[in-house]
Scaffold this motif. Structure first.
Motif, PDB file in Angstrom:
ATOM      1  N   ARG A 162      27.233  32.473   2.829  1.00 31.94           N
ATOM      2  CA  ARG A 162      27.838  33.223   3.909  1.00 31.94           C
ATOM      3  C   ARG A 162      27.561  34.678   3.466  1.00 31.94           C
ATOM      4  O   ARG A 162      27.972  35.235   2.484  1.00 31.94           O
ATOM      5  CB  ARG A 162      29.375  33.079   3.704  1.00 31.94           C
ATOM      6  N   ASP A 163      26.602  35.781   4.076  1.00 34.22           N
ATOM      7  CA  ASP A 163      26.368  36.932   4.016  1.00 34.22           C
ATOM      8  C   ASP A 163      26.006  37.094   2.533  1.00 34.22           C
ATOM      9  O   ASP A 163      26.314  37.958   1.976  1.00 34.22           O
ATOM     10  CB  ASP A 163      27.493  37.692   4.535  1.00 34.22           C
ATOM     11  N   VAL A 164      25.059  36.253   1.976  1.00 31.64           N
ATOM     12  CA  VAL A 164      24.661  36.316   0.906  1.00 31.64           C
ATOM     13  C   VAL A 164      23.364  37.425   0.280  1.00 31.64           C
ATOM     14  O   VAL A 164      22.413  37.437   1.094  1.00 31.64           O
ATOM     15  CB  VAL A 164      24.107  35.342   0.156  1.00 31.64           C
ATOM     16  N   THR A 165      23.861  38.516  -0.498  1.00 31.55           N
ATOM     17  CA  THR A 165      23.078  39.781  -0.803  1.00 31.55           C
ATOM     18  C   THR A 165      22.916  39.691  -2.306  1.00 31.55           C
ATOM     19  O   THR A 165      24.010  39.692  -3.049  1.00 31.55           O
ATOM     20  CB  THR A 165      23.517  41.025  -0.066  1.00 31.55           C
ATOM     21  N   LEU A 166      21.637  39.666  -2.552  1.00 32.87           N
ATOM     22  CA  LEU A 166      21.444  39.726  -4.222  1.00 32.87           C
ATOM     23  C   LEU A 166      20.005  40.329  -4.415  1.00 32.87           C
ATOM     24  O   LEU A 166      19.081  40.333  -3.419  1.00 32.87           O
ATOM     25  CB  LEU A 166      21.663  38.611  -5.022  1.00 32.87           C
TER      26      LEU A 166
ATOM     27  N   LEU B  55      12.801  40.269  -5.778  1.00 32.73           N
ATOM     28  CA  LEU B  55      13.258  39.412  -4.795  1.00 32.73           C
ATOM     29  C   LEU B  55      14.442  40.000  -4.270  1.00 32.73           C
ATOM     30  O   LEU B  55      15.238  40.550  -4.887  1.00 32.73           O
ATOM     31  CB  LEU B  55      13.397  38.130  -5.119  1.00 32.73           C
ATOM     32  N   GLU B  56      14.702  39.974  -3.020  1.00 33.05           N
ATOM     33  CA  GLU B  56      16.271  40.509  -2.342  1.00 33.05           C
ATOM     34  C   GLU B  56      16.323  39.734  -1.303  1.00 33.05           C
ATOM     35  O   GLU B  56      15.563  39.133  -0.351  1.00 33.05           O
ATOM     36  CB  GLU B  56      15.786  41.841  -1.832  1.00 33.05           C
ATOM     37  N   LEU B  57      17.784  39.303  -1.104  1.00 30.68           N
ATOM     38  CA  LEU B  57      18.268  38.350  -0.030  1.00 30.68           C
ATOM     39  C   LEU B  57      19.298  39.519   0.584  1.00 30.68           C
ATOM     40  O   LEU B  57      20.067  40.159  -0.125  1.00 30.68           O
ATOM     41  CB  LEU B  57      19.294  37.210  -0.736  1.00 30.68           C
ATOM     42  N   ARG B  58      19.240  39.568   1.720  1.00 31.93           N
ATOM     43  CA  ARG B  58      20.003  40.386   2.601  1.00 31.93           C
ATOM     44  C   ARG B  58      20.852  39.679   3.670  1.00 31.93           C
ATOM     45  O   ARG B  58      20.216  39.151   4.414  1.00 31.93           O
ATOM     46  CB  ARG B  58      19.298  41.456   3.136  1.00 31.93           C
TER      47      ARG B  58
END
Length: 234
Positions: free
Chosen positions: A18-22, A2-5
């Motif tokens: 706000r601009d969550v990336t993990l 899983l990737e959040l960009r």
């Protein structure tokens, strides 16, 4: 897995993320910690499609899912255990578990998974004919986790599983989370009990005001002085 960009999620005009990336690798336990209102639950809600992001991407096995409906996301193998459990109080334990498997057609597989659940939580086997609303808080949390597992998720999203539970029950729940992970399910854990969560996590993220401010291994975050002061009471 899983990737959040660069995810930005809003409730009306209020920006929650706000601009969550993990990212979460297959087989990991990943913990997201932070204060109340930091955006932890919204992160899970964005992943599961309940509160879709306004911008950014969410990728599952390299394919975008942020435009999909929640039921389609569940069908892909992602399932969320919500904060507050939200079981069906008027339904029996068995009926709640059947609801978890409502999208499945493999009856033999459902039967095997039911036995697996009763192996994890023997108390649920004893309570199988009992209405969910008559269970204790700890038993209801076990049922909520079990209901999600009946969907046979590849990635399990857990939102505050320790909330409102006695210490001994919390210890049992966290041991079961580790067992579920060891049996092959990847876990994304949102939890205010940062000490316990980081102890079982391969990696962790710290969220403040909708932003990811820190990431490291679970053990490194436990030893981080800022984390100790802010979240561990040390």
């Amino acid at each position: 897995m899983l990737e959040l960009r660069g995810v930005n999620t809003f409730y009306g005009q209020i920006q929650a993320l706000r601009d969550v990336t993990l990212e979460i690798g297959e087989g990991e336990i990943i913990t997201l910690i932070g204060a109340n209102g930091a955006g932890k639950t919204t992160t899970l809600m964005s992943v599961s499609g309940v509160v879709p992001p306004k911008s950014g991407e969410i990728l599952y096995r390299g394919k975008p899912i942020h435009t999909l409906s929640p039921d389609r996301i569940v069908a892909l193998g992602l399932c969320q255990v919500p904060e507050g459990r939200l079981i069906f109080p008027e339904l029996t334990v068995l009926e709640n578990l059947d609801m978890g498997a409502f999208m499945r057609t493999d009856k033999d597989g459902v039967k095997r998974d039911l036995e697996y659940i009763f192996g994890l939580f023997p108390i649920l086997a004893k309570r199988r004919r009992q209405a969910g609303g008559t269970l204790s808080g700890g038993e209801q949390q076990m049922l909520a986790i079990s209901r999600a597992l009946m969907a046979r998720p590849r990635l399990l999203l857990l939102d505050e599983p320790s909330l409102g539970l006695a210490p001994l029950v919390i210890k049992q729940i966290f041991e079961i989370v580790q067992k579920i992970n060891a049996d092959g399910t990847t876990v994304f854990l949102v939890e205010q009990n940062a000490n316990l969560a980081l102890k079982i996590a391969h990696r962790g993220y710290v969220m403040e005001n909708g932003r990811i401010t820190l990431t490291d291994t679970g053990q490194a975050l436990l030893a981080n002085e800022d984390v100790k002061k802010a979240y561990l009471g040390l």
